[in-house]
Design an enzyme around this catalytic site. Structure first.
Site: not given
Ligand SMILES: Nc1ncnc2[nH]cnc12
Ligand SMILES: [Zn+2]
Length: 548
Positions: A19, A21, A211, A214, A291-292
């Protein structure tokens, strides 16, 4: 670097990331650099002071108020990517960093709709990212997977268009794009907005994730599962629905948890509130991810460390997380075997650490989580061996122990008897197995599998032998039970209690684990099990435990 004594162990632990991006790896520095190089005007600092400088933008990332607040920066940041080379460089940057953090396999998301929306062709995006993947494979030895994400803030027609491009490009068959996901704004748009695309993808055998859970409640998760997702990204709100959590555990659905992201986006107040222990105890499989990372203050190792500092997991728990991450990756079995081997050879003794884990925690882990990974028996034995070594308190000075030292230390643990009478009649329930089980030790773990409707009968018979009792008798009838699916194919000569010869039978079974104090109790418990179990061939395992 974190302060945990496990830091080096966690750094070297072979990891899979599921996971991240790629557009979430755009640091403020890169945003400003590419904006200049590609002649893109960033928002006016007069109206948005965050874009006044790299430092101001970095500082703003400490104060996201929600997922949507973050997404505005994320979409703005990716708007400086213009050419194939920009996409390729970004992917390469991520893979290099991930490699340095101990990632061996990475499944990475990208958001083509958002790029197409601002005039960048689908092919430019995919070609660029895919070049980065190829380079990581050849230069870093990583395996990679590109996952195309639909975004929930744009109309379904936009997803339909990109899905059409994806299908007609042949990118799935060619192994360029390996699966689909959805992301962006969670609460608001219809939960099932990609129903048509997911239905078609299921038909085509395209792996699906989503997703969900969350910011959104557990119904977002159940909807994603209903539409065909076999993995859930984030999923932390699963704990609010115990029945759904049982289902996720039973079906082995992987949650790709992103602890630092959850804190930055205010889904939880701190990493302590990410339900890592709840998932472990419920047998829910999860991986830890970034994630980011450019927006949330850390890449994958930072996330592992944050989890360790907050939850103080044992080495064994980390190994199980690592193994589940491999098992649930979208890769071929041969690559899984390679990665499992790497995890296995990442020995505890090679790291200098001194963290102690008490037996109750260990037992809970074995009882609740061990069965999820279900690696081949050989893996299982080695895992117990690592634990036994650790419990033997071998001092750090022996961390450079030769393989002979290690081997004899392993041997001295007098490890498990594993017998599976349903699968193999060559390990009969009688003298041989028992005699070969080594010198006397006084604690054993009996693990067996039984159709749920017969579980209580077997348990009562086993408890009557004294199994499941703690010394002094203050606690009796102790066991742990998980529900799963057993499978077998009765062949000629078989006389199955359930099912028929020549037909694969799948049925609900309980895996029951009982502690036996004393060898005699263990042997009597096995006798009681075999006497009361309905199957012709009973599947059971006995493990000798360390006395600590
Ligand atoms: N954390 C996140 N949730 C939803 N969509 C995203 N896109 C990038 N990061 C995301
Ligand atoms: Zn995400």
């Amino acid at each position: 670097m974190c302060k945990s004594p496990l830091h080096d162990f966690l750094h070297g632990l072979p990891k899979c990331e599921h996971h991240v991006h790629l557009e979430g790896c755009m640091s403020p520095e890169l945003i400003f650099t590419l904006a200049e190089r590609n002649n893109i005007t960033l928002p006016d600092p007069a109206t948005n002071p965050a874009y006044g400088s790299i430092a101001a933008l970095t500082a703003r990332y400490d104060h996201f108020s929600s997922l949507d607040d973050f997404l505005a920066f994320y979409f703005q940041g990716m708007a400086v990517l213009m050419n194939e080379a920009d996409f390729a460089d970004l992917a390469w940057w991520y893979f290099s960093k991930a490699h340095a953090d101990g990632v061996h396999h990475a499944e990475v998301f990208f958001d083509p709709q958002v790029h197409i929306d601002r005039g960048i062709p689908y092919e430019t995006v995919v070609n660029g990212f895919s070049q980065g993947c190829k380079r990581a494979e050849s230069e870093l030895g990583l395996s990679t997977r590109l996952i195309l994400c639909f975004v929930r803030h744009l109309p379904v027609s936009s997803a339909a268009d990109v899905y059409e491009k994806f299908i007609s490009s042949g990118h799935f068959e060619a192994g360029v794009v390996h699966g689909l996901g959805w992301s962006s704004t969670e609460v608001g748009p219809p939960k099932d907005m990609f129903r048509a695309q997911y239905a078609d993808a299921v038909q085509k055998g395209i792996p699906l994730t989503a997703h969900a859970g969350e910011e959104g409640d557990p119904t977002y998760i159940s909807t994603a599962l209903e539409l065909g997702a076999t993995r859930i990204d984030h999923g932390i709100r699963l704990i609010e629905d115990p029945e759904l959590m049982k289902r996720v555990a039973r079906e082995g659905t992987l949650l790709t948890v992103c602890p630092l992201s959850n804190v930055r986006l205010r889904c939880v107040p701190s990493v302590e509130h990410v339900p890592i222990r709840r998932f472990l105890e419920a047998g829910v499989k999860f991986s830890i991810n970034s994630d980011d990372p450019a927006y949330f203050g850390g890449y994958i190792l930072d996330n592992y460390c944050a989890v360790q500092e907050a939850h103080k997991l044992s080495v064994l728990e980390w190994r199980i997380i690592a193994e589940n991450s491999v098992q649930q990756s979208w890769i071929e079995d041969s690559r899984k075997a390679e990665l499992l081997e790497k995890i296995e050879s990442h020995k505890v003794l090679d790291c200098e650490f001194n963290e102690q884990v008490g037996p109750p925690r260990m037992s809970r882990l074995l009882l609740s989580t061990w069965s999820i990974a279900r690696p081949p028996n050989r893996h299982r034995l080695v895992r117990y061996a690592s634990y036994s070594l650790r419990k033997a308190h071998i001092p750090p000075s022996r961390s450079g122990a030769t393989s002979t030292t290690r081997t004899s230390a392993l041997r001295s643990t007098g490890l498990a008897v594993v017998s599976d009478r349903r699968m193999s009649t060559s390990t009969p329930h009688s003298g041989e197995t028992r005699k070969n089980s080594g010198a006397a030790a006084d604690r054993y773990k009996l693990v067996f599998f039984v159709p749920t409707e017969n579980a209580e009968t077997c348990k009562e018979a086993i408890f009557a032998t004294g199994a499941g009792s703690f010394p002094g008798g203050k606690y009796t009838k102790c066991c742990f039970q998980t529900i799963g699916t057993g499978q077998f194919l009765p062949n000629d000569g078989g006389n199955p209690a359930i099912g028929a010869v020549g037909v694969v039978e799948k049925c609900e079974e309980a895996r029951i684990e009982v502690m036996c104090l004393g060898r005699e109790v263990m042997l009597s418990a096995v006798d009681a099990l075999v006497d009361t179990h309905p199957y012709e061939e009973v599947a059971y395992e006995v493990y000798r435990m360390e006395n600590v």
